[in-house]
Motif scaffolding. Structure first.
Motif, PDB file in Angstrom:
ATOM      1  N   ASP A  23       0.823  -1.210   0.000  1.00 28.23           N
ATOM      2  CA  ASP A  23       0.000   0.000   0.000  1.00 28.23           C
ATOM      3  C   ASP A  23       0.856   1.259   0.000  1.00 28.23           C
ATOM      4  OD1 ASP A  23      -2.829   0.867   0.123  1.00 28.23           O
ATOM      5  OD2 ASP A  23      -2.156   1.882   1.947  1.00 28.23           O
ATOM      6  N   ARG A  26       1.826   2.438  -3.504  1.00 34.53           N
ATOM      7  CA  ARG A  26       0.774   2.825  -4.442  1.00 34.53           C
ATOM      8  C   ARG A  26       0.701   4.339  -4.599  1.00 34.53           C
ATOM      9  NH1 ARG A  26      -2.666  -1.633  -5.080  1.00 34.53           N
ATOM     10  NH2 ARG A  26      -2.414  -3.202  -3.451  1.00 34.53           N
ATOM     11  N   THR A  28      -1.916   7.550  -5.264  1.00 40.85           N
ATOM     12  CA  THR A  28      -3.312   7.899  -5.012  1.00 40.85           C
ATOM     13  C   THR A  28      -3.760   8.877  -6.086  1.00 40.85           C
ATOM     14  OG1 THR A  28      -3.095   7.587  -2.630  1.00 40.85           O
ATOM     15  CG2 THR A  28      -4.951   8.889  -3.385  1.00 40.85           C
ATOM     16  N   SER A  40      -2.078  -1.545  -8.724  1.00 41.39           N
ATOM     17  CA  SER A  40      -3.226  -0.667  -8.900  1.00 41.39           C
ATOM     18  C   SER A  40      -3.138   0.540  -7.975  1.00 41.39           C
ATOM     19  CB  SER A  40      -4.518  -1.437  -8.633  1.00 41.39           C
ATOM     20  OG  SER A  40      -4.644  -2.500  -9.539  1.00 41.39           O
ATOM     21  N   ASP A  41      -3.742   1.645  -8.410  1.00 42.74           N
ATOM     22  CA  ASP A  41      -3.704   2.889  -7.649  1.00 42.74           C
ATOM     23  C   ASP A  41      -4.806   2.917  -6.601  1.00 42.74           C
ATOM     24  OD1 ASP A  41      -1.646   3.985  -9.303  1.00 42.74           O
ATOM     25  OD2 ASP A  41      -3.166   4.391 -10.821  1.00 42.74           O
ATOM     26  N   ASN A  42      -4.510   3.533  -5.450  1.00 40.09           N
ATOM     27  CA  ASN A  42      -5.559   3.919  -4.537  1.00 40.09           C
ATOM     28  C   ASN A  42      -6.300   5.109  -5.132  1.00 40.09           C
ATOM     29  OD1 ASN A  42      -5.046   1.964  -2.580  1.00 40.09           O
ATOM     30  ND2 ASN A  42      -3.520   3.243  -1.547  1.00 40.09           N
ATOM     31  N   TYR A  54      -9.235  -6.475  -8.914  1.00 36.40           N
ATOM     32  CA  TYR A  54      -8.611  -5.481  -8.055  1.00 36.40           C
ATOM     33  C   TYR A  54      -7.333  -6.072  -7.475  1.00 36.40           C
ATOM     34  CZ  TYR A  54     -13.275  -3.440  -8.346  1.00 36.40           C
ATOM     35  OH  TYR A  54     -14.456  -2.921  -8.795  1.00 36.40           O
ATOM     36  N   GLN A  57      -6.356  -2.435  -3.609  1.00 32.98           N
ATOM     37  CA  GLN A  57      -6.379  -0.993  -3.447  1.00 32.98           C
ATOM     38  C   GLN A  57      -7.590  -0.526  -2.641  1.00 32.98           C
ATOM     39  OE1 GLN A  57      -7.177  -2.496  -6.537  1.00 32.98           O
ATOM     40  NE2 GLN A  57      -7.871  -0.902  -7.917  1.00 32.98           N
TER      41      GLN A  57
END
Length: 207
Positions: A23, A26, A28, A40-42, A54, A57
């Motif tokens: 996390d 990542r 945002t 994957s992006d937050n 998913y 995220q």
């Protein structure tokens, strides 16, 4: 003494480095799309996804999901179980709209409208055409077929029925079944092994 101090700090640094979860790596974004080849992006804003793909995220805001699996969902040989907490693929806080649904969400908090729903925890308002299966259900949950949970609080409404290990609140459906119930069951068939409350129906059974 200085050497011991340096070794101790080095040990802490290495431990901290390897304890970092994905996390922290990542980005945002306000607008994001999934799935992605990379991490994957937050999201603090809007996420548009294709398939239930998913990668752990967090989505805060609006999640719009398109998934053609709804065509074969009724043909599955057995029900999809709710995931364990550590196996959940996404946390959604806000509004979730899907042409099908999630199969292994960690948490969905807010308002969700989909064809089916499988999550570790569902908190808020969830409306599903087929079923809602979660380890924990808190809020108002309406399903065309069934609501299934280990622990629930609030209102569960399903055309066919509701099942819970432990439930506090109101269950409404053709068939309602709870191991432990504090509240009210309204349906043709109601069953509990232990209850504090009331059953209203054609056939009622409790411990």
């Amino acid at each position: 003494m200085k050497k011991l101090f340096l070794i101790f700090n080095l040990f802490l640094g290495i431990t901290f480095l390897f304890s970092q979860n994905s996390d922290s790596l990542r980005k945002t974004k306000f607008i994001s799309f999934s799935p992605k080849k990379n991490l994957s992006d937050n999201v603090n804003g809007i996420n548009v996804g294709v398939l239930d793909a998913y990668d752990g995220q967090k989505i805060n805001g609006f999640n719009l999901q398109f998934n053609p699996i709804v065509i074969i969902y009724p043909l599955l040989p057995k029900a999809i179980p709710a995931p364990e907490k550590d196996n959940g693929s996404v946390v959604i806080n806000g509004l979730h709209l899907s042409t099908s649904g999630t199969t292994d969400a960690k948490e969905v908090n807010g308002v969700g409208v989909s064809m089916y729903h499988h999550a570790f925890a569902t908190n808020g308002i969830s409306v599903n055409f087929y079923n809602n299966t979660s380890k924990n259900l808190n809020g108002i949950h309406i399903s065309g077929f069934s609501n299934n949970t280990d622990a629930g609080n609030g209102l569960n409404v399903a055309f066919l029925g509701n099942y819970a290990e432990n439930f506090n609140g109101l269950q409404i459906g053709l068939s309602n079944d709870a191991e432990n119930l504090k509240g009210l069951q309204v349906g043709l068939f109601n069953k509990t092994n232990k209850m504090k409350g009331l059953q209203i129906g054609f056939w009622n059974k409790n411990g």
